[in-house]
Design a protein around this motif. Structure first.
Motif, PDB file in Angstrom:
ATOM      1  N   PRO F 184       0.858  -1.222   0.037  1.00 21.70           N
ATOM      2  CA  PRO F 184       0.043   0.144   0.281  1.00 21.70           C
ATOM      3  C   PRO F 184       0.843   1.226  -0.260  1.00 21.70           C
ATOM      4  CG  PRO F 184      -1.033  -1.536   1.645  1.00 21.70           C
ATOM      5  CD  PRO F 184       0.430  -2.114   1.204  1.00 21.70           C
ATOM      6  N   SER F 185       2.008   1.471   0.528  1.00 24.05           N
ATOM      7  CA  SER F 185       2.771   2.455   0.621  1.00 24.05           C
ATOM      8  C   SER F 185       3.443   2.854  -0.764  1.00 24.05           C
ATOM      9  CB  SER F 185       4.024   2.182   1.644  1.00 24.05           C
ATOM     10  OG  SER F 185       3.711   2.387   2.825  1.00 24.05           O
ATOM     11  N   GLY F 188       0.360   3.709  -2.855  1.00 20.69           N
ATOM     12  CA  GLY F 188      -0.105   5.174  -2.380  1.00 20.69           C
ATOM     13  C   GLY F 188       0.776   6.226  -3.150  1.00 20.69           C
ATOM     14  N   VAL F 195      -6.658   4.592  -1.208  1.00 21.12           N
ATOM     15  CA  VAL F 195      -5.926   3.511  -1.135  1.00 21.12           C
ATOM     16  C   VAL F 195      -6.402   2.669  -0.018  1.00 21.12           C
ATOM     17  CG1 VAL F 195      -3.934   1.811  -1.065  1.00 21.12           C
ATOM     18  CG2 VAL F 195      -3.849   3.871  -2.489  1.00 21.12           C
ATOM     19  N   SER F 220       2.002   3.872   6.964  1.00 22.04           N
ATOM     20  CA  SER F 220       2.420   4.166   5.842  1.00 22.04           C
ATOM     21  C   SER F 220       2.755   5.373   5.672  1.00 22.04           C
ATOM     22  CB  SER F 220       1.245   3.757   4.823  1.00 22.04           C
ATOM     23  OG  SER F 220       1.822   4.363   3.528  1.00 22.04           O
ATOM     24  N   ALA F 222       3.133   7.180   2.973  1.00 24.85           N
ATOM     25  CA  ALA F 222       2.155   7.481   1.787  1.00 24.85           C
ATOM     26  C   ALA F 222       0.691   8.325   2.279  1.00 24.85           C
ATOM     27  CB  ALA F 222       1.917   6.414   0.765  1.00 24.85           C
ATOM     28  N   GLY F 224      -3.226   9.376   1.758  1.00 24.81           N
ATOM     29  CA  GLY F 224      -4.362   8.600   1.165  1.00 24.81           C
ATOM     30  C   GLY F 224      -4.559   7.200   1.405  1.00 24.81           C
ATOM     31  N   VAL F 225      -3.992   6.558   2.674  1.00 33.36           N
ATOM     32  CA  VAL F 225      -4.145   5.110   2.733  1.00 33.36           C
ATOM     33  C   VAL F 225      -4.929   5.033   4.340  1.00 33.36           C
ATOM     34  CG1 VAL F 225      -2.931   3.117   3.190  1.00 33.36           C
ATOM     35  CG2 VAL F 225      -1.908   4.693   1.586  1.00 33.36           C
TER      36      VAL F 225
ATOM     37  N   THR G  46       0.062  11.829  -7.448  1.00 35.87           N
ATOM     38  CA  THR G  46      -0.921  11.722  -6.252  1.00 35.87           C
ATOM     39  C   THR G  46      -1.941  12.795  -6.202  1.00 35.87           C
ATOM     40  OG1 THR G  46       0.428  12.757  -4.698  1.00 35.87           O
ATOM     41  CG2 THR G  46       0.862  10.394  -5.168  1.00 35.87           C
ATOM     42  N   LEU G 239      -7.260  11.965   3.292  1.00 33.47           N
ATOM     43  CA  LEU G 239      -7.792  11.134   2.601  1.00 33.47           C
ATOM     44  C   LEU G 239      -9.317  11.475   2.427  1.00 33.47           C
ATOM     45  CD1 LEU G 239      -8.306   8.226   1.544  1.00 33.47           C
ATOM     46  CD2 LEU G 239      -8.780   7.368   3.867  1.00 33.47           C
TER      47      LEU G 239
END
Lengths: 246, 246, 246, 246, 246, 246, 246, 246
Positions: F184-185, F188, F195, F220, F222, F224-225, G46, G239
């Motif tokens: 996922p990282s 993302g 994600v 993570s 990143a 948005g996870v 992103t 998110l």
């Protein structure tokens, strides 16, 4: 990176059109063949072909992966193979060999260039032998001479000391232990070579399936020690081979 | 149990009335003196007077408890005393001594019968010394000769082996170690005496404040090893004295 | 250390050549007999022969080890033996005895000098009996009289108190408990003898297979208590014998 | 549920229009007054007004909440108040009282109907007193007579037994202990009343800030024991009051 | 405490001799009948007879304990009984009843005085029913009317709210939930009665066999909530009965 | 909220009497049908009907719930269904389909409006496929086109990069991985879409049944996870559908 | 992917030589500017520029990163900024704004296109507000209208229900809670929108710095809930914005 | 082993008497110089002199150890040195150098033979730099050229790929990362050299001070990766040097 230059030059020459050039840039790396994504680039990147980790796979999935790798003429190694899994492989590959205790399957299709120096696999107790064998057989699969030193846990430290010169003769040492996991510290204090510590799930009660040995090894007061996952004999053997062949 | 017989007999004789007999049966055991319940019976039951654990107490509470015990003419021992706590004690008890590293305060008011055999306190590293000293000083407080063996961790196992005969001369061994906590296993394999393992909170990262050493010691592959709480030098010294004086 | 002197003197006399002298120095300690490294030196170092821990071993490995020790005329003790394991032993050693609940196998080949004082094994509940028996039978194997006090957990504290005098008659106390593991604290407050606490995996939910009892015992507010691994009845019995025979 | 009927009836009568009826149905429950949502309905639902938990709040937030509750004429209770927090309260409410050890602030504005039966607060050690006082003072705040039994940990079990009749005179028992947390099991075996166990963070090493005591209490082999969060003296006192006043 | 007075008086009268008096003082409490120590004093101390926890016991041990209690004419309750265990009981006690889902065995030999008020057992999901039934049946065994409210987890909070009045009609509430364990907080915010929270091992992944629910309940932001061990329906039912009959 | 207005108006009109009005206010929400409380209000509140989680339920309970939902003409989804469970369903519902690897049962009774955009399900290894399929089939059950990207773990990062454009074409991405859970990282960092990370229990040793992957994903680097429970393919598929259809 | 085509075409044209073409292919992605590797490609990949996580950085490192991003004319967001950190930023960027409770610094240099729909931030208690504000301010930084619903924890569930319609008006819901973390389950049962659960470190004892809330949320019985790291308000806000702007 | 032969021969010759021979056999190994046991044999056994771990030591202890090693003319390395500790060293050793971020002190007294090949130190984020520098400076201390690759975490994977050829030019790779610790997996998939993974304590919430990164690295799906303790930059640098100089 000459490949990329070839593609770029071919594209400039007109030998490749734009779309083909883009695909070729991608295709240097891998190929999607249904339920598996074969990593063609792996040998170039990491020096060896994929190894099959069979634990969570169905016999069919294992055999398919085995066949895909065998078809390329490589030697094939599969770890954590059940006896059912091996029977399925053996039906198609008569040369495949099963190492029962270690649960490894190997298929040798071509000779491996032998390494000049050896790897020592040092084991604390009899119960740790399956993991130690996974490490030793993996190292041998990649062409390394292996020296096996068994049953030399720290509770009888003289057994270990008596074999110190032997251990020092190796280029890399794998130290395998469960319970309190003290062996790598003692070994690390005896040799001037890298020690790869492998905690095993051997023990009971507060050994917590290998956590105690793992933590003990991570906190080793000896220098030159690093650690792999619990029961990860394969990882230790692979890394030892990589170091031994540098 | 003669006390109970005396009370019963006195009661039968009429020397004691019913209510007094019941109270006397209770009073053999303890006395409520305000915020503390003094355990008069402890010496009879367990062989030694109370020890003051000062960690979570105010200086006033510590001094009060210290005074209560000192008043009975006993030698007094207080553990985990801050320098503030000691200053409060020292104002009232000029004979009280502060052992800085171990954070112990002792007050000797009468001679202790010395033990015939000694206790070895074996320490893995310099950083473990405060806990080792808490153990050693406690053992000395109860009249045991103490043999201090320092800086003999398993990463340099020859240092430990060279002193094996010395360690074997003791009746009980206290082994103090942080990090991977392997020392008690190595010691346990060398001696035929009880080994009391003391994990310390020395280390970093995955030593988790002593948990790794604790788990390692509990899983020792050597026999004759038992374990006390993390950093519990006092507990080890007390138990060692109890065994040494059996 | 006379052995070493003998070797050195023989070497000086010319009775031993250089190579033999070096081997002899090593051989005082152990001998490599294939898959196992027999620790000849163990009796000298620690006072008793090896014990077979059968948990992670194959029946063949267990019988081999059993035979190796039996051949030297010693009494043999094997722990955590499955019924399959015992059947394999019994085929070769008709005198071997199986203690079902404790899963111990013993073979008595010579008399043991009985200890003068006894060991008390105190158990919290009926479910803790298998571990308690492992401890008691181990203590008896090494020649100690054992006093069994059963079913005296702290939730009915009077049962324990009623037997306090009996418990105090022992030289060492083993306290066995699962669930909240409070028994050793209560026992430790009643006696002036070393208490070896054995947590058991008896319980459910937040007992976490014995972790709760283990932690509880490590934090005992009573002095003179030390702890062995979860369900380690053997370790407790062995240590108790060692202390009882000092 | 008569309120809802009143609203519905008024609405049917035309005394309330539709929008007002809907608002009134909601408003039986709570009111949004800026940064806090006051729960008017709480007394009806749960029998007592809100209590201020001051730990993570700024002095301003604490005083605002205190004032909001005081304005309604209720007695006010705030827990985990720092000395800074109390000074802020005391500036506005001269009648507010600070219980230093327990870090409680109380403001009594009206008499509380006293309970007919009492609550026993039994404490293992001196270091557990702040939590025990939080429980005892909370119980008193709600009008319950409180019986304080201090320093009766299981390592000196006779101290506890001697006071068994006193403890049995209470309707509910709160048992407060850190370290191995064995007290509630012993108390639970002595009385036929509900025992509320409060683990404290007193201890070191493997006490893990109260986790050991918590786990021990959850696994109590005595019946009639339930547990609240570590150091949650307030919760125990509140629940004991609720049971005592049923 | 009249018993003690009787013994003392008889002793004074000469009706009892010294040895008999001492034995009688002890015998008020328990009796050692081989592998079990029967706690005669338990009813006097805690208000009810022993309950058999069958989990770690052999069928023989369970039946023996069952028979011992049945012989005294009491109603008998055994928890965590396997179907094998029940068959063994049923052979000797035809009146014994097996509650399959809850794995309880009950034998009613005499009428129980019914309680005047009821206990609500509120359950989050269908999967939690076995634990909830253990609680409900235990409460009924001790003569309490039980109100069962099922399948009202917080993800559909209106189902719970709709039954709030019913729940409020009970004197004590048992709230049973696995997974995130939020039900007791929601219930605790609705009622002015003690809430006994029972975490269950229902869930997967990070529910960790009930740990998540347990922790969640211990941290409940609602007052009046206390917690028992994971899956401990019996403990909740027993405690609820104790509170309901105060 | 028109329903409430209708009820209120009807009540005012006299069409409804007081009791009926109160019941109707409640009944908007749910209905008690024996052992289950059907949540009628769920579709209005959350947009979809209940899903059956079969893990801890008996086949009978599963079939009953299945029938209850099927009777209302809805499409029915059951997760974690054993083959026994499916056989029980299939006897009554011939149209029910079993997805073996994912252990899902679906019954489609009416068409679902297809979503305009798709959901990508990206999987690290072959062993993670059962969980990935649970996610993918759930998303399809709710009418979403699903793009399956398999075997693209970070140890061969080029495989993932080569498919970045495909992945970016989706509106939501589900990333499924066991072991170190790094996928996922990496994902993302490649896409500008939400994600949903799903840790799986695939791995051994220190993977701890998915805890390592779970922790890795929660940390993570990143943006948005977000993360769902270990092996919770259903939860990820449901949430992805909810986002995709906003 | 037009960029790559441009480079390839320019290379074919001869506008770019081979070396420049290779550099240009790389340079689409990032640029090494000393101690930091600026990720130019991030916006393309992103959808938004980098955010500065200031926790483990020196003020100098924070200001440097801030300046680098500000120089490109973007709006800048920095999280976990200490007051010292902000003073350093404010010296160079007078327009930078500090949100004290949330410890965010924002610099708005250009207008953001406002989102059409809103995000609800629902908070269990006053102590959770700093984390909730981090989420809300992040969402606003990216142009989303935010609806703040405070102090509606499950212990007073009517407060939450009363605002259900408001919450349902949002497109995404962020639910912030510490302690037992039950809020997201209750919210998830009320709305048909994605719920992002944020556990906070608010609590004491067995809340373990937010672990309990985290586990509780991962095990939510409500569908449509996913979880971010403890106290990760930024992650939730980011998110939520991503979903809200799909 | 020539030393032992020399001693034996000298003894035979009469040059050494018996006692001296025994002492000489021991003295090959170490020497007890008060509070420290200097390990003379270490260079022979492990190839390098001792390194001072300053974390738990007083400035005096650190300076003493520093002086002891410096006196032998060796280069000296001390890790985890506080600024106070360095000031104490600098007073006596003007040539000692302090590397602030890494908290290392080095004293170069003689030239080190430079290694022919280099070591790459690859770092995920700016916050991981102190640990990475500890590794890099340690490697340089032992004479290895070091290649520093910074700020190439997996959330922007292109930054890492762009530098793959550089990384491949090294003989050993050290990969340093906190948070989710995914970097070593990505690196391990790119190179055919040993990767030493160093987890850092950088992160918050569920990163648990580096545990998450540690577990992630132990479970790496890439081969050739081993792990050292959290924040153990020194251990990684030392091991990398050992491998690089084989």
């Amino acid at each position: 990176m000459s490949d990329l230059e070839t593609i770029l030059t071919s594209f400039k020459n007109g030998t490749l059109d734009l779309k083909t050039a883009r695909t070729a840039i991608d295709a240097r790396f891998f190929e999607d063949v249904g339920h598996t994504t074969i990593d063609h680039d792996r040998i170039r990147r990491t020096g060896s072909a994929e190894v099959i980790y069979a634990e969570h796979k169905t016999p069919t999935q294992v055999v398919d992966a085995f066949a895909a790798l065998a078809a390329r003429g490589e030697n094939v190694l599969a770890t954590r193979v059940s006896s059912e899994g091996f029977r399925a492989i053996a039906e198609r590959f008569t040369g495949a060999e099963y190492h029962t205790a270690a649960r490894l399957v190997t298929l040798q299709q071509k000779a491996v260039d032998p390494a000049a120096t050896s790897i020592a696999v040092v084991t604390a107790g009899t119960s740790d032998l399956p993991v130690a064998e996974e490490a030793a057989l993996t190292a041998e699969f990649y062409g390394n001479p292996v020296l096996r030193i068994r049953d030399v846990g720290v509770a009888g430290i003289h057994r270990l000391l008596a074999r110190a010169d032997e251990i020092r003769s190796a280029q890399v040492v794998i130290a395998v232990a469960g319970m309190e996991g003290a062996l790598p510290s003692a070994v690390g204090g005896l040799v001037d070579k890298p020690v790869i510590a492998v905690p095993t799930s051997v023990g009971y009660g507060a050994s917590f399936g290998g956590i105690t040995a793992l933590l003990s090894m991570l906190n080793s007061c000896a220098s030159g020690v690093s650690v792999v996952n619990i029961d990860n004999g394969f990882g230790a053997g692979y890394l030892a081979s990589m170091i031994n062949r540098l």
